[in-house]
Design an enzyme around this catalytic site. Sequence first.
Site, PDB file in Angstrom:
ATOM      1  N   GLU A 245      -6.721  -0.857  -5.506  1.00 43.96           N
ATOM      2  CA  GLU A 245      -7.652   0.105  -4.914  1.00 43.96           C
ATOM      3  C   GLU A 245      -7.210   1.517  -5.295  1.00 43.96           C
ATOM      4  O   GLU A 245      -6.020   1.821  -5.351  1.00 43.96           O
ATOM      5  CB  GLU A 245      -7.685   0.001  -3.376  1.00 43.96           C
ATOM      6  CG  GLU A 245      -8.092  -1.349  -2.850  1.00 43.96           C
ATOM      7  CD  GLU A 245      -6.870  -2.207  -2.491  1.00 43.96           C
ATOM      8  OE1 GLU A 245      -5.732  -1.667  -2.497  1.00 43.96           O
ATOM      9  OE2 GLU A 245      -7.063  -3.391  -2.221  1.00 43.96           O
TER      10      GLU A 245
ATOM     11  N   HIS B   9       0.819  -1.207   0.000  1.00 46.23           N
ATOM     12  CA  HIS B   9       0.000   0.000   0.000  1.00 46.23           C
ATOM     13  C   HIS B   9       0.853   1.259   0.000  1.00 46.23           C
ATOM     14  O   HIS B   9       1.951   1.282   0.558  1.00 46.23           O
ATOM     15  CB  HIS B   9      -0.914   0.020   1.237  1.00 46.23           C
ATOM     16  CG  HIS B   9      -2.149  -0.805   1.072  1.00 46.23           C
ATOM     17  ND1 HIS B   9      -3.346  -0.476   1.659  1.00 46.23           N
ATOM     18  CD2 HIS B   9      -2.380  -1.934   0.378  1.00 46.23           C
ATOM     19  CE1 HIS B   9      -4.260  -1.372   1.342  1.00 46.23           C
ATOM     20  NE2 HIS B   9      -3.693  -2.272   0.566  1.00 46.23           N
TER      21      HIS B   9
END
Length: 328
Positions: free
Chosen positions: A107, A38
Amino acid sequence: MTRFGYTLMTEQAGPKDLVRHARKAEEVGFDLEVASDHYFPWLSAQGHAPFVWSVLGAVAHATERVDLMTYVTCPILRYHPAVVAQMAATVQVMADGRFTLGLGSGENLNEHVVGAGWPTIAARQDMLAEAMEIIRELHTGELVTYDGEYYRVDSGRIWELPEQGVEIALAAGGPKVLERCGMLADHLVAVEPSEELVTAWNDLPDQPQIGSGARAIGQIPICWDRDEDTAVQRAHDQFRWFAGGFAVNADLPTTAGFAAATQYVRPEDVAEAIPCGPDLDAIVEAVRPYWEAGYTDVALVQVGGEHQDEFLETAAGPLLDKLRAAAR
């Protein structure tokens, strides 16, 4: 037998702590360690987001037995797939064959930072398929030139190529991505205990079956603590985003967006979704649907970066014993 893993959650711990946790998790007896890839934490309360590939290199060097995996890397915007192929090959060399490359369509939270826009889910799946083709070709060690709809590779070659190759696990939220990309993967990743996904994988033509050549790797958050109320409050503070589901989680661009989307999620709502407190049997029952659905591997996420040491030193060993006894 079901294998149980530990999650190196980069959103809730810094790089040095993650390496230390990885060593402890191996010593305790976890079978695999999966790491999130991330750029942002889900919520500001989590507070971290180191570059996972640097962490994985250190973890590969600091551990000896435990399998390693990205859970998962998005190779479509923030990284060019040719770069992912090189990163994965290098980690596999460092890990002596213990590494699996987990891939997914990503995402917005982590991909918007490069300013390329956020494609539709159909476009992201097409991009993922192209990216997987490129990674597969580069991992042959041959000189690769690729001219696709989304990506170009101009005379690319991976020079540090592991003898074992790099197996790929595909993150799937439904059957469509399996239809589009499943034939390019070796294993299945899913964050819900879905027997339908296992069946959909097994129905793919000419693919190894789950449990017989292929793995289905799930993940579940837990919040162990000696005090149940403390665990519930911590899970609510750091993990209430989990209630949003894939449709929400894939599209929100910032931690502020996740905070706004989850402002009405109550602590008791989180406690219904995540086992919280000292009861190890309750955690076992929360994990049980995964092996009953046919998953071969389940990675646990212990919520709270500052609570990893106590969990690993106190609860993880007895919990693994209970999980293995129940799964057997």
